[in-house]
Design a protein around this motif. Structure first.
Motif, PDB file in Angstrom:
ATOM      1  N   ALA A   1      11.137   8.493   7.066  1.00 40.48           N
ATOM      2  CA  ALA A   1      12.395   8.309   6.331  1.00 40.48           C
ATOM      3  C   ALA A   1      13.342   9.478   6.571  1.00 40.48           C
ATOM      4  CB  ALA A   1      12.108   8.149   4.845  1.00 40.48           C
ATOM      5  N   HIS A   2      12.804  10.669   6.567  1.00 36.90           N
ATOM      6  CA  HIS A   2      13.637  11.858   6.800  1.00 36.90           C
ATOM      7  C   HIS A   2      14.294  11.800   8.185  1.00 36.90           C
ATOM      8  CE1 HIS A   2      14.979  15.990   6.237  1.00 36.90           C
ATOM      9  NE2 HIS A   2      14.543  16.244   7.477  1.00 36.90           N
ATOM     10  N   ALA A   3      13.546  11.306   9.175  1.00 31.57           N
ATOM     11  CA  ALA A   3      14.077  11.204  10.539  1.00 31.57           C
ATOM     12  C   ALA A   3      15.223  10.200  10.633  1.00 31.57           C
ATOM     13  CB  ALA A   3      12.958  10.814  11.497  1.00 31.57           C
TER      14      ALA A   3
ATOM     15  N   ALA B   1       3.292  -5.901  -0.223  1.00 27.47           N
ATOM     16  CA  ALA B   1       2.912  -6.343  -1.576  1.00 27.47           C
ATOM     17  C   ALA B   1       3.252  -5.278  -2.610  1.00 27.47           C
ATOM     18  CB  ALA B   1       1.432  -6.671  -1.605  1.00 27.47           C
ATOM     19  N   PHE B   2       4.549  -4.993  -2.752  1.00 27.39           N
ATOM     20  CA  PHE B   2       4.917  -3.926  -3.684  1.00 27.39           C
ATOM     21  C   PHE B   2       5.145  -4.414  -5.109  1.00 27.39           C
ATOM     22  CE2 PHE B   2       8.822  -4.559  -0.972  1.00 27.39           C
ATOM     23  CZ  PHE B   2       9.559  -5.316  -1.874  1.00 27.39           C
ATOM     24  N   GLY B   3       5.305  -5.729  -5.298  1.00 31.65           N
ATOM     25  CA  GLY B   3       5.434  -6.279  -6.639  1.00 31.65           C
ATOM     26  C   GLY B   3       6.627  -5.713  -7.402  1.00 31.65           C
ATOM     27  N   PRO B   4       6.635  -5.885  -8.718  1.00 29.65           N
ATOM     28  CA  PRO B   4       7.747  -5.373  -9.527  1.00 29.65           C
ATOM     29  C   PRO B   4       7.927  -3.859  -9.419  1.00 29.65           C
ATOM     30  CG  PRO B   4       6.424  -6.931 -10.787  1.00 29.65           C
ATOM     31  CD  PRO B   4       5.681  -6.674  -9.522  1.00 29.65           C
ATOM     32  N   ALA B   5       6.823  -3.127  -9.192  1.00 30.97           N
ATOM     33  CA  ALA B   5       6.920  -1.670  -9.074  1.00 30.97           C
ATOM     34  C   ALA B   5       7.788  -1.261  -7.884  1.00 30.97           C
ATOM     35  CB  ALA B   5       5.522  -1.068  -8.938  1.00 30.97           C
ATOM     36  N   GLY B   6       7.719  -2.040  -6.801  1.00 29.92           N
ATOM     37  CA  GLY B   6       8.543  -1.737  -5.635  1.00 29.92           C
ATOM     38  C   GLY B   6       9.967  -2.228  -5.771  1.00 29.92           C
ATOM     39  N   ALA B   7      10.165  -3.182  -6.674  1.00 28.58           N
ATOM     40  CA  ALA B   7      11.521  -3.704  -6.884  1.00 28.58           C
ATOM     41  C   ALA B   7      12.415  -2.657  -7.528  1.00 28.58           C
ATOM     42  CB  ALA B   7      11.476  -4.963  -7.747  1.00 28.58           C
ATOM     43  N   GLY B   8      11.814  -1.682  -8.216  1.00 28.27           N
ATOM     44  CA  GLY B   8      12.595  -0.609  -8.832  1.00 28.27           C
ATOM     45  C   GLY B   8      13.386   0.205  -7.809  1.00 28.27           C
ATOM     46  N   PRO B   9      12.715   0.804  -6.804  1.00 22.64           N
ATOM     47  CA  PRO B   9      13.455   1.521  -5.757  1.00 22.64           C
ATOM     48  C   PRO B   9      14.436   0.618  -5.004  1.00 22.64           C
ATOM     49  CG  PRO B   9      11.116   2.055  -5.660  1.00 22.64           C
ATOM     50  CD  PRO B   9      11.254   0.952  -6.657  1.00 22.64           C
ATOM     51  N   LEU B  10      14.023  -0.635  -4.796  1.00 22.92           N
ATOM     52  CA  LEU B  10      14.889  -1.571  -4.081  1.00 22.92           C
ATOM     53  C   LEU B  10      16.200  -1.802  -4.835  1.00 22.92           C
ATOM     54  CD1 LEU B  10      15.311  -3.557  -1.750  1.00 22.92           C
ATOM     55  CD2 LEU B  10      14.020  -5.260  -3.046  1.00 22.92           C
TER      56      LEU B  10
ATOM     57  N   SER C   1      13.828  -3.221  10.270  1.00 23.79           N
ATOM     58  CA  SER C   1      12.701  -4.157  10.151  1.00 23.79           C
ATOM     59  C   SER C   1      11.497  -3.373   9.639  1.00 23.79           C
ATOM     60  CB  SER C   1      12.384  -4.796  11.509  1.00 23.79           C
ATOM     61  OG  SER C   1      13.485  -5.555  11.962  1.00 23.79           O
ATOM     62  N   LEU C   2      11.269  -3.488   8.334  1.00 24.15           N
ATOM     63  CA  LEU C   2      10.256  -2.668   7.661  1.00 24.15           C
ATOM     64  C   LEU C   2       9.197  -3.541   6.988  1.00 24.15           C
ATOM     65  CD1 LEU C   2      12.778  -0.200   5.948  1.00 24.15           C
ATOM     66  CD2 LEU C   2      11.767  -0.027   8.226  1.00 24.15           C
TER      67      LEU C   2
ATOM     68  N   ILE D   1       2.930   2.867  -2.603  1.00 25.58           N
ATOM     69  CA  ILE D   1       4.014   2.110  -1.970  1.00 25.58           C
ATOM     70  C   ILE D   1       5.393   2.452  -2.541  1.00 25.58           C
ATOM     71  CG2 ILE D   1       4.880  -0.215  -1.467  1.00 25.58           C
ATOM     72  CD1 ILE D   1       1.934  -1.151  -1.483  1.00 25.58           C
ATOM     73  N   PRO D   2       5.582   2.503  -3.867  1.00 26.70           N
ATOM     74  CA  PRO D   2       6.908   2.847  -4.393  1.00 26.70           C
ATOM     75  C   PRO D   2       7.401   4.225  -3.946  1.00 26.70           C
ATOM     76  CG  PRO D   2       5.553   1.896  -6.125  1.00 26.70           C
ATOM     77  CD  PRO D   2       4.658   2.148  -4.962  1.00 26.70           C
ATOM     78  N   LEU D   3       6.471   5.148  -3.719  1.00 24.46           N
ATOM     79  CA  LEU D   3       6.862   6.495  -3.288  1.00 24.46           C
ATOM     80  C   LEU D   3       7.449   6.467  -1.872  1.00 24.46           C
ATOM     81  CD1 LEU D   3       3.800   8.499  -4.668  1.00 24.46           C
ATOM     82  CD2 LEU D   3       6.074   8.250  -5.696  1.00 24.46           C
ATOM     83  N   VAL D   4       6.835   5.657  -1.006  1.00 22.72           N
ATOM     84  CA  VAL D   4       7.376   5.507   0.352  1.00 22.72           C
ATOM     85  C   VAL D   4       8.709   4.767   0.308  1.00 22.72           C
ATOM     86  CG1 VAL D   4       6.967   4.627   2.674  1.00 22.72           C
ATOM     87  CG2 VAL D   4       5.054   5.515   1.317  1.00 22.72           C
ATOM     88  N   LEU D   5       8.775   3.736  -0.519  1.00 20.71           N
ATOM     89  CA  LEU D   5      10.024   2.987  -0.653  1.00 20.71           C
ATOM     90  C   LEU D   5      11.156   3.874  -1.163  1.00 20.71           C
ATOM     91  CD1 LEU D   5       8.814  -0.427  -2.138  1.00 20.71           C
ATOM     92  CD2 LEU D   5       9.744  -0.022   0.144  1.00 20.71           C
TER      93      LEU D   5
END
Length: 400
Positions: free
Chosen positions: A62-64, A114-123, A75-76, A88-92
Motif C-alpha cells: 500500500a505504501h508503494a 471474505a472481509f464481511g461487515p468488518a471490512g466494509a468499515g474501511p471501504l 484489481s485487489l 484483513i481490515p488492517l490491510v484494507l
C-alpha cells in the motif's frame, strides 16, 4: 523477470502478480514487489489478485502505491486466503489510505475477499473519500445485511456530497453478488441505487437470498434508474409477486441490453407476466436469461411474439423450463430467430423439466378413461337388452 508491462500505443502501465499464489507475510517478504511498484512510472493498473497478504506485507504494498496518482484500475480480489479475520481490515485500511486521493481511479475490484461487515468499515471511507470510482466490484465478500447497510450508507453519503458540490455521480457499475444480503440488505442498498439512479448503467447482484418482498422493493428502486443497461439478479427468489414487480418496471429501461433472471423461481404465471411485459418494447435487448423458471407450454407459446422485435439478441437462455424442447413453441422460436438473423443463439434445451413418458402416461390415462366410459355404455346396453328379454318372456307366459 519484470512484473511491469508497458503498452506504448495505449499508454497503459500494468503491474501484475495476478495468480502467482504468493504468500507474503512480512514487510521483507513484500519488499521486492513493493520496490517494483514504486518504480513503475506512470502506473495505470495494478493486479494483486490470487495472492495472500499479511498485515505488514499489505501495508508495504500500500505504501508503494501512494505516489501513483495515474492509477486507474485496482484489481485487489482474492488477497486474503488463510488470513485471520482481524488481519484483513488492517490491510484494507492501508490500501484505502493509498487509494483515497487517486482522482484517476475508475475501477476497484475487491471480490472474493471474505472481509464481511468488518471490512466494509474501511471501504466506507474510500467510497466517500474517492468519488471518482465508476466500477465497483464486491462479489463474494460475506457482507451480509450489516455489510450491505455500511456500503449503502457510504454510497448515499457520497451522493449527498456530490449534490452539495453540484457534480454528477461517477458510479456506473455495481457488482455485489453472492453476499447473502437477503431482503433487508437489499432494502439498504436500494437507497444507494436511488441516490445514483441517474448514472447507474449496470447492476449485478446474483445469489443474495433475496425473497419476493425484497425483489418488490428492489424493482421499485430500480424503476428510477432509467438508463439501466444490464441487470443480473439470477438465483434469487421472485415467485409471482416479484415477477409482477419486474413486469411493472421493465418497460422503463429503454436502453436495456442484458437481463439475467435465470433460476429465479418465476413460476408459470410469473414468467408469463414478465414475457408479456418484455414483448412490446426493450428492442435493444442483447442477452436474455430465462432458464430454470418453470415456464410452461402456455408461456413458451408467447415467446415467439416477444422475439419478433428483438433483432439485436445474441443470447437466449431457456433451458431447465417445463415445456417440450422439440415442440411447436420451440420450432416457432427458432423460426423467428432465423428470420431476425439470430440463428443459433438459443442455448441447449437438455435439462428441461419435461417428461415425454409422463405425457405418454397422461395420454394412456385418457385412453383408459375413454375405454372405461365406452365399456360402461356397452354394459348399460347389455343390461337393457337383458331387461327386454325378461319382459318378453313374462309377456309370453301371460299369453299362455
Amino acid at each position: 523477470m519484470s512484473n511491469v508491462t508497458r503498452d506504448e500505443k495505449s499508454g497503459s502501465v500494468i503491474y501484475s502478480i495476478e495468480g502467482k499464489t504468493l504468500k507474503l507475510d512480512t514487510a521483507e517478504d513484500a519488499r521486492a514487489y513493493a520496490d517494483e511498484i514504486a518504480g513503475a512510472e506512470g502506473l495505470t493498473e495494478i493486479r494483486l489478485s490470487g495472492n495472500t497478504f499479511g498485515v505488514e506485507a499489505g501495508r508495504t504494498i500500500a505504501h508503494a502505491l501512494k505516489g501513483h496518482h495515474s492509477l486507474k484500475i485496482a484489481s485487489l480480489s482474492d488477497m486474503f486466503t488463510s488470513r485471520l479475520r482481524n488481519e484483513i481490515p488492517l490491510v484494507l485500511d492501508a490500501l484505502v489510505e493509498a487509494l483515497e486521493d487517486k482522482v484517476n481511479l475508475v475501477e476497484l475490484d475487491l471480490s472474493d475477499n471474505a472481509f464481511g461487515p468488518a471490512g466494509a468499515g474501511p471501504l466506507q471511507r474510500l467510497l466517500v473519500g474517492n468519488r471518482h470510482i465508476q466500477i465497483l466490484r464486491l462479489y463474494n465478500n460475506g457482507l451480509g445485511i450489516e455489510g450491505a447497510r455500511l456500503v449503502a450508507e457510504a454510497l448515499v453519503q457520497a451522493a449527498e456530497k456530490n449534490k452539495a458540490e453540484n457534480r454528477p455521480s461517477a458510479l456506473r457499475v455495481i457488482y455485489i453478488g453472492r453476499n447473502r444480503m437477503e431482503s433487508p440488505g437489499i432494502t439498504h442498498l436500494c437507497a444507494a441505487f436511488r441516490a445514483h439512479a441517474e448514472t447507474l448503467r449496470e447492476i449485478r447482484m446474483p445469489q443474495n437470498s433475496i425473497r419476493p418482498d425484497g425483489i418488490v422493493t428492489l424493482m421499485e428502486a430500480l424503476a428510477e434508474c432509467k438508463s439501466l443497461e444490464h441487470l443480473d439478479v439470477q438465483d434469487n427468489t421472485f415467485t409471482e409477486k416479484g415477477s409482477e414487480a419486474l413486469a411493472n418496471v421493465v418497460a422503463k429501461w429503454t436502453q436495456l441490453k442484458g437481463l439475467h433472471i435465470g433460476d429465479c423461481l418465476l413460476g408459470a404465471p410469473g414468467a408469463r407476466q414478465v414475457i408479456d411485459a418484455l414483448t412490446p418494447g426493450n428492442e435493444s435487448l442483447q442477452k436474455l436469461h430465462l432458464a430454470f423458471n418453470e415456464i410452461d407450454p402456455e408461456g413458451a407459446a408467447t415467446l415467439p411474439a416477444l422475439l419478433m422485435n428483438k433483432k439485436a439478441l445474441t443470447l437466449l437462455e431457456l433451458n431447465g423450463n417445463a415445456f417440450d424442447p422439440e415442440g411447436e413453441a420451440v420450432r416457432d422460436i427458432n423460426r423467428v430467430l432465423l428470420e431476425n438473423g439470430c440463428e443459433g443463439i438459443l442455448d441447449e434445451l437438455d435439462e428441461m423439466e419435461w417428461d415425454d413418458d409422463e405425457e405418454d402416461s397422461e395420454e394412456d390415462e385418457d385412453d383408459a378413461e375413454e375405454r372405461k366410459t365406452a365399456q360402461k355404455a356397452i354394459d348399460s346396453e347389455d343390461d337393457e337388452d337383458e331387461d327386454m328379454k325378461e319382459l318378453d318372456a313374462a309377456t309370453k307366459r301371460l299369453n299362455v
